[in-house]
Design a protein around this motif. Structure first.
Motif, PDB file in Angstrom:
ATOM      1  N   THR A  33       0.856  -1.190   0.000  1.00 61.12           N
ATOM      2  CA  THR A  33       0.000   0.000   0.000  1.00 61.12           C
ATOM      3  C   THR A  33       0.885   1.229   0.000  1.00 61.12           C
ATOM      4  O   THR A  33       1.824   1.265   0.784  1.00 61.12           O
ATOM      5  CB  THR A  33      -0.890   0.041   1.267  1.00 61.12           C
ATOM      6  OG1 THR A  33      -1.675  -1.138   1.291  1.00 61.12           O
ATOM      7  CG2 THR A  33      -1.796   1.243   1.283  1.00 61.12           C
ATOM      8  N   PRO A  34       0.663   2.214  -0.819  1.00 63.49           N
ATOM      9  CA  PRO A  34      -0.395   2.340  -1.816  1.00 63.49           C
ATOM     10  C   PRO A  34      -0.078   1.515  -3.063  1.00 63.49           C
ATOM     11  O   PRO A  34       1.065   1.078  -3.264  1.00 63.49           O
ATOM     12  CB  PRO A  34      -0.394   3.824  -2.152  1.00 63.49           C
ATOM     13  CG  PRO A  34       1.010   4.263  -1.924  1.00 63.49           C
ATOM     14  CD  PRO A  34       1.517   3.404  -0.783  1.00 63.49           C
ATOM     15  N   GLU A  36       0.625   0.670  -7.012  1.00 69.15           N
ATOM     16  CA  GLU A  36       1.473   1.307  -8.017  1.00 69.15           C
ATOM     17  C   GLU A  36       0.664   2.330  -8.817  1.00 69.15           C
ATOM     18  O   GLU A  36      -0.482   2.097  -9.181  1.00 69.15           O
ATOM     19  CB  GLU A  36       2.030   0.246  -8.963  1.00 69.15           C
ATOM     20  CG  GLU A  36       3.021   0.808  -9.952  1.00 69.15           C
ATOM     21  CD  GLU A  36       3.681  -0.281 -10.790  1.00 69.15           C
ATOM     22  OE1 GLU A  36       4.352   0.091 -11.756  1.00 69.15           O
ATOM     23  OE2 GLU A  36       3.540  -1.469 -10.465  1.00 69.15           O
ATOM     24  N   TYR A  38      -0.279   5.299  -7.633  1.00 67.11           N
ATOM     25  CA  TYR A  38      -0.967   6.228  -6.740  1.00 67.11           C
ATOM     26  C   TYR A  38      -0.173   7.530  -6.653  1.00 67.11           C
ATOM     27  O   TYR A  38       1.045   7.515  -6.585  1.00 67.11           O
ATOM     28  CB  TYR A  38      -1.108   5.616  -5.340  1.00 67.11           C
ATOM     29  CG  TYR A  38      -1.730   6.546  -4.343  1.00 67.11           C
ATOM     30  CD1 TYR A  38      -3.106   6.672  -4.254  1.00 67.11           C
ATOM     31  CD2 TYR A  38      -0.947   7.304  -3.484  1.00 67.11           C
ATOM     32  CE1 TYR A  38      -3.680   7.533  -3.342  1.00 67.11           C
ATOM     33  CE2 TYR A  38      -1.509   8.162  -2.559  1.00 67.11           C
ATOM     34  CZ  TYR A  38      -2.880   8.278  -2.501  1.00 67.11           C
ATOM     35  OH  TYR A  38      -3.447   9.130  -1.595  1.00 67.11           O
ATOM     36  N   ALA A  40       0.090  11.256  -4.509  1.00 66.04           N
ATOM     37  CA  ALA A  40      -0.314  12.006  -3.323  1.00 66.04           C
ATOM     38  C   ALA A  40       0.177  13.436  -3.459  1.00 66.04           C
ATOM     39  O   ALA A  40       1.165  13.710  -4.123  1.00 66.04           O
ATOM     40  CB  ALA A  40       0.280  11.370  -2.075  1.00 66.04           C
ATOM     41  N   LEU A  46       0.960  10.220   4.072  1.00 67.38           N
ATOM     42  CA  LEU A  46       0.809   8.982   3.318  1.00 67.38           C
ATOM     43  C   LEU A  46       1.265   7.799   4.162  1.00 67.38           C
ATOM     44  O   LEU A  46       2.365   7.815   4.730  1.00 67.38           O
ATOM     45  CB  LEU A  46       1.642   9.056   2.033  1.00 67.38           C
ATOM     46  CG  LEU A  46       1.638   7.835   1.143  1.00 67.38           C
ATOM     47  CD1 LEU A  46       0.242   7.586   0.577  1.00 67.38           C
ATOM     48  CD2 LEU A  46       2.634   8.025   0.005  1.00 67.38           C
TER      49      LEU A  46
END
Length: 78
Positions: A33-34, A36, A38, A40, A46
């Motif tokens: 997480t997150p 691939e 993603y 921010a 995060l």
């Protein structure tokens, strides 16, 4: 270091002198997480989750970086 100069047949006796025993492996990471791709914003906090392991030596900690490897900081574990 030995080279793979030929294949070994399945019924052929193995010559131990042709093999190198692996006694240590490098640390392997897996970020879960997150996902691939993603993205921010720079003001958004995060959370990154995943796993890290080594086959021989226990991990002493995890460090994270968000600028391509310039500055690293210790990750907080849960």
């Amino acid at each position: 270091m030995l080279s793979a100069d030929r294949a070994v047949d399945s019924d052929e006796p193995l010559d131990a002198a042709r093999f190198i025993v692996i006694t240590d492996m490098s640390v392997k990471p897996l970020i879960t997480t997150p996902l691939e791709g993603y993205a921010a914003t720079c003001v958004e906090r995060l959370t990154v989750a995943g796993f890290g392991w080594s086959d021989a030596i226990p991990l002493a900690g995890v460090r994270v970086c968000s600028d391509g490897g310039v500055m690293w900081q210790d990750a907080e574990g849960k």
